[in-house]
Structures are given as C-alpha cells and as structure tokens.
Design a protein around this motif. Sequence first.
Motif, mmCIF file in Angstrom:
data_model
loop_
_atom_site.group_PDB
_atom_site.id
_atom_site.type_symbol
_atom_site.label_atom_id
_atom_site.label_comp_id
_atom_site.label_asym_id
_atom_site.label_seq_id
_atom_site.Cartn_x
_atom_site.Cartn_y
_atom_site.Cartn_z
ATOM 1 N N ASP A 60 45.733 64.395 14.225
ATOM 2 C CA ASP A 60 44.430 64.018 13.660
ATOM 3 C C ASP A 60 43.303 65.011 13.944
ATOM 4 O OD1 ASP A 60 45.686 61.722 12.787
ATOM 5 O OD2 ASP A 60 45.043 60.525 14.506
ATOM 6 N N ALA A 61 43.509 65.939 14.889
ATOM 7 C CA ALA A 61 42.412 66.797 15.338
ATOM 8 C C ALA A 61 42.344 68.098 14.521
ATOM 9 C CB ALA A 61 42.574 67.091 16.822
ATOM 10 N N ASP A 62 41.584 69.072 15.062
ATOM 11 C CA ASP A 62 41.401 70.347 14.349
ATOM 12 C C ASP A 62 42.215 71.467 14.988
ATOM 13 O OD1 ASP A 62 40.086 70.703 16.721
ATOM 14 O OD2 ASP A 62 38.162 71.287 15.835
ATOM 15 N N ASN A 63 43.225 71.091 15.781
ATOM 16 C CA ASN A 63 44.021 72.082 16.515
ATOM 17 C C ASN A 63 44.969 72.864 15.612
ATOM 18 O OD1 ASN A 63 45.301 69.201 16.773
ATOM 19 N ND2 ASN A 63 47.034 70.628 16.869
ATOM 20 N N SER A 64 45.335 74.027 16.073
ATOM 21 C CA SER A 64 46.306 74.866 15.360
ATOM 22 C C SER A 64 47.721 74.359 15.605
ATOM 23 C CB SER A 64 46.208 76.309 15.849
ATOM 24 O OG SER A 64 46.609 76.372 17.217
ATOM 25 N N LEU A 65 48.663 74.879 14.835
ATOM 26 C CA LEU A 65 50.075 74.567 15.053
ATOM 27 C C LEU A 65 50.499 74.992 16.452
ATOM 28 C CD1 LEU A 65 53.138 74.915 12.828
ATOM 29 C CD2 LEU A 65 53.040 76.383 14.839
ATOM 30 N N GLU A 66 49.984 76.112 16.935
ATOM 31 C CA GLU A 66 50.368 76.615 18.258
ATOM 32 C C GLU A 66 49.996 75.637 19.363
ATOM 33 O OE1 GLU A 66 50.479 79.829 15.401
ATOM 34 O OE2 GLU A 66 48.862 78.420 15.894
ATOM 35 N N VAL A 67 48.826 75.001 19.237
ATOM 36 C CA VAL A 67 48.410 74.008 20.232
ATOM 37 C C VAL A 67 49.332 72.788 20.170
ATOM 38 C CG1 VAL A 67 46.577 72.392 20.875
ATOM 39 C CG2 VAL A 67 46.010 74.765 20.331
ATOM 40 N N CYS A 68 49.671 72.352 18.960
ATOM 41 C CA CYS A 68 50.599 71.223 18.808
ATOM 42 C C CYS A 68 51.945 71.553 19.446
ATOM 43 C CB CYS A 68 50.785 70.892 17.324
ATOM 44 S SG CYS A 68 51.940 69.542 17.020
ATOM 45 N N GLU A 69 52.400 72.780 19.264
ATOM 46 C CA GLU A 69 53.692 73.176 19.844
ATOM 47 C C GLU A 69 53.642 73.122 21.373
ATOM 48 O OE1 GLU A 69 57.056 76.737 19.620
ATOM 49 O OE2 GLU A 69 55.246 76.883 18.386
ATOM 50 N N GLU A 70 52.549 73.616 21.951
ATOM 51 C CA GLU A 70 52.419 73.626 23.411
ATOM 52 C C GLU A 70 52.408 72.195 23.959
ATOM 53 O OE1 GLU A 70 50.296 73.161 27.113
ATOM 54 O OE2 GLU A 70 49.222 72.902 25.223
ATOM 55 N N VAL A 71 51.665 71.304 23.305
ATOM 56 C CA VAL A 71 51.576 69.915 23.767
ATOM 57 C C VAL A 71 52.913 69.192 23.563
ATOM 58 C CG1 VAL A 71 50.454 67.684 23.378
ATOM 59 C CG2 VAL A 71 49.086 69.782 23.431
ATOM 60 N N THR A 72 53.579 69.458 22.453
ATOM 61 C CA THR A 72 54.878 68.822 22.193
ATOM 62 C C THR A 72 55.916 69.292 23.202
ATOM 63 O OG1 THR A 72 54.319 68.676 19.837
ATOM 64 C CG2 THR A 72 56.624 68.343 20.423
ATOM 65 N N ASN A 73 55.890 70.573 23.577
ATOM 66 C CA ASN A 73 56.775 71.077 24.628
ATOM 67 C C ASN A 73 56.552 70.327 25.937
ATOM 68 O OD1 ASN A 73 58.579 73.426 23.988
ATOM 69 N ND2 ASN A 73 56.702 74.274 23.147
ATOM 70 N N ARG A 74 55.294 70.185 26.330
ATOM 71 C CA ARG A 74 54.980 69.471 27.584
ATOM 72 C C ARG A 74 55.451 68.022 27.519
ATOM 73 N NH1 ARG A 74 48.767 69.766 27.973
ATOM 74 N NH2 ARG A 74 49.122 68.351 29.740
ATOM 75 N N THR A 75 55.233 67.407 26.377
ATOM 76 C CA THR A 75 55.575 65.986 26.225
ATOM 77 C C THR A 75 57.079 65.766 26.285
ATOM 78 O OG1 THR A 75 53.578 65.612 24.902
ATOM 79 C CG2 THR A 75 55.354 63.992 24.689
ATOM 80 N N LEU A 76 57.837 66.549 25.524
ATOM 81 C CA LEU A 76 59.291 66.361 25.510
ATOM 82 C C LEU A 76 59.920 66.691 26.861
ATOM 83 C CD1 LEU A 76 60.219 67.719 21.958
ATOM 84 C CD2 LEU A 76 60.135 65.336 22.711
ATOM 85 N N ALA A 77 59.387 67.688 27.555
ATOM 86 C CA ALA A 77 59.906 68.018 28.886
ATOM 87 C C ALA A 77 59.755 66.821 29.822
ATOM 88 C CB ALA A 77 59.164 69.235 29.442
ATOM 89 N N ALA A 78 58.577 66.188 29.789
ATOM 90 C CA ALA A 78 58.330 65.032 30.652
ATOM 91 C C ALA A 78 59.200 63.839 30.255
ATOM 92 C CB ALA A 78 56.854 64.646 30.585
ATOM 93 N N VAL A 79 59.352 63.603 28.945
ATOM 94 C CA VAL A 79 60.133 62.458 28.463
ATOM 95 C C VAL A 79 61.590 62.580 28.900
ATOM 96 C CG1 VAL A 79 61.081 61.381 26.381
ATOM 97 C CG2 VAL A 79 58.626 61.844 26.540
ATOM 98 N N PHE A 80 62.191 63.744 28.727
ATOM 99 C CA PHE A 80 63.611 63.861 29.084
ATOM 100 C C PHE A 80 63.833 63.903 30.590
ATOM 101 C CE2 PHE A 80 64.081 64.502 24.601
ATOM 102 C CZ PHE A 80 65.265 63.815 24.365
ATOM 103 N N GLN A 81 62.840 64.363 31.337
ATOM 104 C CA GLN A 81 62.936 64.265 32.789
ATOM 105 C C GLN A 81 62.979 62.799 33.213
ATOM 106 O OE1 GLN A 81 59.462 65.481 35.084
ATOM 107 N NE2 GLN A 81 60.768 66.202 36.745
#
Length: 337
Positions: free
Chosen positions: A183-204
């Motif tokens: 929903d925000a004004d972020n770039s694809l690169e920011v979404c990728e960085e946040v998604t990486n952090r999120t999936l790492a935490a979820v699978f841990q």
Amino acid sequence: MNEKTLNQIALAMVADGKGLLAADESTGTIEKRFKSINVENTEANRQAYRDMLFTTAGFEQYTSGVILFEETLFQKALDGTPFSKLLQSKGVIPGIKVDKGAKDLVGAPGELVTEGLDGLRERLAKYHEAGARFAKWRAVITIGNGIPSDYCIHTNAHALARYAALCQEAGIVPIVEPEVLMDADNSLEVCEEVTNRTLAAVFQELNLQRVLLEGMVLKPNMVISGKKCPVQADRKTVAAATLRTLKRHVPSAVPGIAFLSGGQSDEDATAHLDEMNKLGPNPWKLTFSYGRALQAAALKAWGGNNADAGRKAHLHRAKMNGLAALGQWSAALEKAA
C-alpha cells in the motif's frame, strides 16, 4: 498428527493447474464489497453470493479448495446442501479462516499483530468435524517510516507458527500467510528486503515449533512495488525478484506456494503468477490463493441477482489463473475470452 494425510492434503491443494479461492471475507469486509454494487449486507445475500460462486459449473477444474469464513462453513447452499458438502461433492477441499484479525501491536505505532490463538485448539476440532481440512491465518507486515520493526516481524512469525502447529495437531493443513502490504510508496527493492526478513523469521519459528513443512502451504505476497511508488516494476522484474526471495528462504520440503493477490489488478495477479511458472521448474508448486482478483469481476456481474453472469465471470478468472499456474496463460487468451 498423521503426517502422510497432511502431506496428501497439502499436495492436493497445489495440484497442477489448480489454486485456491479465498472466499473468507469477514462480515465487515464483504459489506464494503457489497456496497460497491449497492447490495445490502444480510446473511441471505451473503449466502446467495457464495452459492453463486460455489455452484459455478466447471470451476472445480481450476480450483482445489475454497477458504471459507466461519459463517459460511456452517451455512447451506440455496438447495439446502451444506456448503462444505457441496464443495466436497465437486472434489473441492473446504478450508476455514481461523484468525481474529490484525490489531494494534503494543508499543509499536503503525504496526499490527494478528490475534486468535485463545481457544483455537477447540475451534479447530469443531471445524474439522464440519469438514474443513485446511485453515488460514494472515499476518500483516506494514512498510513505512522505520517499519517494520524486528519486534513486529518476530511477534507475527511466532503466532503463525503456533497456529500452524495447532492446525497440524487437529489434522488440518495450515496456510501460513505472512503478507507484506503493497500500500505504500516503497520501491520493489524495499519490498524484497522486508519480504526476506519476514520469511527468514517465519521459517525459523516454524522449525522451532516443530511444524511439518511437508504438511503446510505458504501464502506470501509477491515482491512488488508499493501502489504509490512512482516507478512500477514490470512483470518480469516482479517474477524474478519474487523467485529470488523465495529460493533464499522456503525449503523444498514445502509442497507449494499459493500467492495472495494483495490488491493487484486481476490481470496483473494472473500475469505475475504465469511469468514465475514460465521461469520454472521451481522447487515447489506455484499457484494462486486469490480473493478479490478471483471475485471482483464475478461480484460486479452478479450485482445481487444475476447468478448466471456472476458464474460466467468467476469461471473465466478461475480458468485464466489455472492456466497461469501451469505457465500457459497469455494476454491473447485473456482478450479472446
């Protein structure tokens, strides 16, 4: 826990050329949808709308399962058949949304945590008895100034894993849905960085809490530009970034990934899925678990009283996404239809 049964259900949910219809809108959410077509939000209208979707002839060719709201799981079709039995008769697996929604996270302005763990074990037993064989829990990760925090990501990951473990104990396959909002004004690169952090935490957390990876389905966001970003990444860039992120964090033991549409247009959601499958083979099945992107056209065509038109629109979108799940969709097929 019957590991073999859980794995069989998860595999059936991501069968070739099939995906999931997310028809689990809460009463409040469906009210917004109904307002757009000037239909009153009554139980009878909700029943009639879902009856239209579930009685679409042939939608089962492209639909492996349907995520239901609790009300719908215990409702009957217009002919008196329980919705769960109607779906089962078509070879479609009934599922159930079990979370209680995202609430403000204490001490973290602008961030949310999903609630609903209290009493979940008892509710899951009731849902299993009613025919549900998979469930869904959505965690919401917001991108903004200085957020998401590690606190928010880890709190949601912990809750997702607790939910998933309880589901598997009850013989129900968990859909694990960590959604990084677009929903925000972020770039694809920011979404990728946040998604990486999120999936790492979820699978841990899933590993810490002994969740059987072979008996679950992941429902993530695609790696995409924020809606308000002035430069929108093209479809090939979205597909490549999403696959790159998933390959870093999602073990091949997970049978499948069923993407959420997250507010994308109908055609973009289909095209992005198709592009990822064209880049295959991938370690897991890639399919869809769309709500609005499968229903918007059907809702508008139905308009409260035209079930045949609604079914026609629903079948078209289901077919287009079924083709995308095989990497066989094209804009030409969309236009021809």
